[in-house]
Design an enzyme around this catalytic site. Structure first.
Site, PDB file in Angstrom:
ATOM      1  N   ASP A  75       3.398  33.110   3.164  1.00 47.22           N
ATOM      2  CA  ASP A  75       2.656  33.160   4.531  1.00 47.22           C
ATOM      3  C   ASP A  75       3.347  34.467   4.998  1.00 47.22           C
ATOM      4  O   ASP A  75       4.538  34.716   5.379  1.00 47.22           O
ATOM      5  CB  ASP A  75       3.208  31.700   5.234  1.00 47.22           C
ATOM      6  CG  ASP A  75       2.525  31.819   6.695  1.00 47.22           C
ATOM      7  OD1 ASP A  75       2.467  32.813   7.145  1.00 47.22           O
ATOM      8  OD2 ASP A  75       2.851  30.742   7.416  1.00 47.22           O
ATOM      9  N   VAL A  76       2.327  35.198   5.374  1.00 43.29           N
ATOM     10  CA  VAL A  76       2.654  36.629   6.117  1.00 43.29           C
ATOM     11  C   VAL A  76       3.479  36.407   7.375  1.00 43.29           C
ATOM     12  O   VAL A  76       4.396  37.439   7.670  1.00 43.29           O
ATOM     13  CB  VAL A  76       1.519  37.346   6.350  1.00 43.29           C
ATOM     14  CG1 VAL A  76       0.825  37.949   5.149  1.00 43.29           C
ATOM     15  CG2 VAL A  76       0.648  37.060   7.394  1.00 43.29           C
ATOM     16  N   SER A 158     -10.461  45.712  12.756  1.00 41.32           N
ATOM     17  CA  SER A 158     -11.892  45.242  13.009  1.00 41.32           C
ATOM     18  C   SER A 158     -12.638  45.962  14.080  1.00 41.32           C
ATOM     19  O   SER A 158     -12.086  46.709  14.780  1.00 41.32           O
ATOM     20  CB  SER A 158     -11.625  43.567  13.749  1.00 41.32           C
ATOM     21  OG  SER A 158     -13.019  43.015  14.250  1.00 41.32           O
ATOM     22  N   TYR A 175      -7.232  37.532  18.909  1.00 37.85           N
ATOM     23  CA  TYR A 175      -7.825  38.359  17.804  1.00 37.85           C
ATOM     24  C   TYR A 175      -8.111  39.809  18.357  1.00 37.85           C
ATOM     25  O   TYR A 175      -7.641  40.801  17.619  1.00 37.85           O
ATOM     26  CB  TYR A 175      -9.471  37.742  17.396  1.00 37.85           C
ATOM     27  CG  TYR A 175      -9.903  38.449  16.209  1.00 37.85           C
ATOM     28  CD1 TYR A 175      -9.313  38.180  14.862  1.00 37.85           C
ATOM     29  CD2 TYR A 175     -10.941  39.495  16.420  1.00 37.85           C
ATOM     30  CE1 TYR A 175      -9.886  38.632  13.665  1.00 37.85           C
ATOM     31  CE2 TYR A 175     -11.526  40.113  15.116  1.00 37.85           C
ATOM     32  CZ  TYR A 175     -11.029  39.693  13.922  1.00 37.85           C
ATOM     33  OH  TYR A 175     -11.515  40.201  12.694  1.00 37.85           O
ATOM     34  N   LYS A 179      -6.122  42.881  16.684  1.00 37.38           N
ATOM     35  CA  LYS A 179      -6.701  44.128  16.050  1.00 37.38           C
ATOM     36  C   LYS A 179      -6.332  45.590  16.650  1.00 37.38           C
ATOM     37  O   LYS A 179      -6.334  46.526  16.003  1.00 37.38           O
ATOM     38  CB  LYS A 179      -8.090  43.684  15.802  1.00 37.38           C
ATOM     39  CG  LYS A 179      -8.355  42.437  15.075  1.00 37.38           C
ATOM     40  CD  LYS A 179      -7.814  42.773  13.478  1.00 37.38           C
ATOM     41  CE  LYS A 179      -8.085  41.631  12.716  1.00 37.38           C
ATOM     42  NZ  LYS A 179      -7.711  41.678  11.392  1.00 37.38           N
TER      43      LYS A 179
END
Length: 276
Positions: A75-76, A158, A175, A179
């Site tokens: 898991d990062v 993204s 998100y 990003k």
């Protein structure tokens, strides 16, 4: 002779989607792969994560290209576990040249959320996408410097890392924020690592045909996004890109053909960012 013969690449989120595609493409170009994936679900995320069987399938696909791959479940968000997986891979292959910080989630929902649900989405997206990218770089940079050969780090951002969209919920805001944050991380590291000839860039895909983009929660979100429709469509006549389209950009950025390309936000987006 491949453009990456003798080199070793570390890829997060390697079990499927873009991560798998990157592993297969870089292996086809001659690299050996150290790959990790969480291989378990995250409760706040609206779609299932990859499985260990899918990670094993990536290994088989890499081997079919003539490459070798060390694959681990990691898991990062867990720096110690991520570092241990990378260290073991570097010990096995003897070097590290390329880093693809690819692991990410997009926890979208089209329903009213409780405050706890909304906050959990924000936290999980930030932790996987941004904190996970930092962990990946932190674990890898000492190996790149120790090698004395330069290297390349590519963070997957993204179009939402260059433009402001994502709605009002914690998942969409997280998100976009994560990003965008990856761009700041990239720009700072590109300056800090330039004296060691370690290049750092970001790629910015539009929608890609993976589970992240085609799951029911994301479909519902996009259908009801304010000012949706043409606003979220690519100018070029393509609804979604394929993972291999992003891998082609990655393959360029990590190759010697891009040996002086660093600090760049690299859209692969069918004109999406130029339009907005």
């Amino acid at each position: 002779m491949g453009s990456l013969d003798g080199k070793v690449a570390f890829i997060t989120g390697a079990a499927r989607g873009q991560g798998r595609s990157h592993a297969v493409r870089l292996a086809a170009d001659g690299a050996d792969i150290i790959g990790v994936d969480i291989c378990s679900d995250i409760a706040s995320n609206g779609y299932p994560m990859a499985s260990r069987a899918e990670l094993d399938e990536t290994v088989a696909l890499v081997e079919a290209q003539g490459g070798k791959m060390i694959a681990s479940v990691s898991d990062v968000r867990d720096f110690a576990a991520l570092k241990a997986a990378l260290d073991a891979g570097v010990e096995h292959f003897g070097r590290l040249d390329i880093v693809c910080a690819n692991a990410g989630i997009a926890a979208m929902a089209f329903r009213e959320l409780t405050d706890d649900e909304d906050l959990q989405m924000w936290t999980d997206v930030i932790d996987v996408n941004l904190v996970g990218s930092f962990h990946t770089a932190k674990a890898a940079i000492p190996h790149l410097i120790a090698g004395g050969r330069g290297g390349s780090i590519v963070f997957t951002s993204s179009t939402a890392g260059l433009k402001g969209f994502g709605g009002l919920q914690g998942g969409g805001l997280g998100y976009a924020a994560s990003k965008h944050g990856i761009v700041g991380l990239m720009r700072t590291l590109s300056n800090a690592l330039a004296p060691q000839s370690i290049r750092v860039n970001t790629v910015h895909p539009t929608a890609v045909n993976t589970m992240m983009a085609v799951n029911p929660a994301m479909t519902a979100f996009l259908e009801h996004y304010p000012d949706g429709g043409p606003h979220l469509q690519n100018p070029m006549p393509v609804g979604m890109l394929e993972p291999e389209d992003i891998s082609a950009a990655i393959a360029y950025l990590v190759s010697d053909a891009a040996r002086y390309v660093t600090g760049v936000t690299f859209p692969v987006d069918a004109g999406f960012c130029n339009k907005l």
